[in-house]
Design a protein around this motif. Structure first.
Motif, PDB file in Angstrom:
ATOM      1  N   UNK A  80      -2.917  46.804  47.681  1.00 43.24           N
ATOM      2  CA  UNK A  80      -3.070  46.713  46.229  1.00 43.24           C
ATOM      3  C   UNK A  80      -1.705  46.974  45.579  1.00 43.24           C
ATOM      4  N   UNK A  81      -1.494  46.413  44.410  1.00 43.18           N
ATOM      5  CA  UNK A  81      -0.211  46.591  43.725  1.00 43.18           C
ATOM      6  C   UNK A  81       0.125  48.061  43.476  1.00 43.18           C
ATOM      7  N   UNK A  82      -0.799  48.862  42.912  1.00 43.37           N
ATOM      8  CA  UNK A  82      -0.459  50.282  42.702  1.00 43.37           C
ATOM      9  C   UNK A  82      -0.117  51.007  44.004  1.00 43.37           C
ATOM     10  N   UNK A  87       3.537  53.678  47.759  1.00 43.24           N
ATOM     11  CA  UNK A  87       3.809  53.850  49.186  1.00 43.24           C
ATOM     12  C   UNK A  87       5.209  53.401  49.578  1.00 43.24           C
ATOM     13  N   UNK A  88       5.659  52.289  49.040  1.00 40.46           N
ATOM     14  CA  UNK A  88       6.924  51.714  49.471  1.00 40.46           C
ATOM     15  C   UNK A  88       8.066  51.909  48.470  1.00 40.46           C
ATOM     16  N   UNK A  89       7.803  52.671  47.405  1.00 43.25           N
ATOM     17  CA  UNK A  89       8.827  52.985  46.395  1.00 43.25           C
ATOM     18  C   UNK A  89       9.531  51.723  45.894  1.00 43.25           C
ATOM     19  N   UNK A  90       8.713  50.742  45.492  1.00 38.73           N
ATOM     20  CA  UNK A  90       9.277  49.517  44.927  1.00 38.73           C
ATOM     21  C   UNK A  90       8.920  49.443  43.447  1.00 38.73           C
ATOM     22  N   UNK A 150      13.407  46.914  44.246  1.00 36.96           N
ATOM     23  CA  UNK A 150      13.539  48.348  43.969  1.00 36.96           C
ATOM     24  C   UNK A 150      14.500  48.498  42.800  1.00 36.96           C
ATOM     25  N   UNK A 151      14.282  49.525  41.997  1.00 37.38           N
ATOM     26  CA  UNK A 151      15.185  49.766  40.870  1.00 37.38           C
ATOM     27  C   UNK A 151      16.536  50.258  41.378  1.00 37.38           C
ATOM     28  N   UNK A 152      17.583  49.764  40.758  1.00 35.81           N
ATOM     29  CA  UNK A 152      18.925  50.213  41.092  1.00 35.81           C
ATOM     30  C   UNK A 152      19.097  51.629  40.555  1.00 35.81           C
ATOM     31  N   UNK A 153      19.587  52.531  41.371  1.00 37.59           N
ATOM     32  CA  UNK A 153      19.725  53.927  40.947  1.00 37.59           C
ATOM     33  C   UNK A 153      20.571  54.047  39.696  1.00 37.59           C
TER      34      UNK A 153
END
Length: 181
Positions: A80-82, A87-90, A150-153
């Motif tokens: 699932x999207x949530x 889980x994968x920090x994306x 993933x978001x760029x730090x």
């Protein structure tokens, strides 16, 4: 007009939960090298509001259907999207490239079937292939290239590709699910 897909997602979650099915093989593509193809089938009734004055389905509805079919494919694989975000920090799986072709018109009252599967894997991206079938006729094909983002730090509005975990590839390739189609 934006449409809330919460009702569709709830239906998909109930109808497309993982269940045992027979294995199949449908030609050579990267996702199927493991010998099994994982796919989802969704039946869609073309409603009056999906069509223009001539009764032909609006192109934008094909795009809406492909988005809900991608969600159904992920849910059927147990992703699932949530859950994936947590889980994968994306940040998500945005579409970065889209190819489409309509080969036969779909019209009000038609019942069409959308078959969806992952047809190509990259390190940080994957391609979902949607076939829209009207009876035995291929009515349309869509190829959505998604980025595992993933978001760029330090930069909330910037995204980078992140390596797709092997277990995600296994689930969407069928090998982690016993080779279901």
């Amino acid at each position: 007009m934006l449409r809330d897909f919460a009702e569709d997602r709830a239906f998909i979650a109930r109808q497309c939960a993982p269940r045992a099915c027979k294995a199949s093989r449908m030609g050579p593509t990267i996702a199927w090298e493991r010998g099994v193809m994982f796919k989802n089938r969704k039946e869609i009734y073309v409603k009056w509001g999906d069509c223009g004055p001539g009764g032909d389905m609006h192109f934008s509805r094909y795009l809406d259907y492909s988005a809900s079919c991608t969600d159904a494919l992920l849910l059927r694989a147990g992703l699932s999207s949530p859950q994936m975000l947590k889980t994968y920090a994306i940040a998500g799986i945005p579409i970065v490239e889209l190819r489409a072709q309509v080969l036969a018109l779909c019209q009000f009252g038609d019942t069409i079937v959308a078959e969806s599967s992952v047809s190509e894997w990259g390190n940080t991206s994957f391609v979902v292939h949607h076939k829209i079938l009207k009876g035995d006729v291929l009515a349309a094909e869509f190829f959505e290239k998604h980025l595992w983002a993933a978001r760029e730090e330090g930069m909330a509005a910037r995204f980078n590709g992140k390596a797709i975990p092997p277990e995600v590839k296994d689930r969407l390739s069928g090998s982690a699910l016993g080779g279901r189609d």
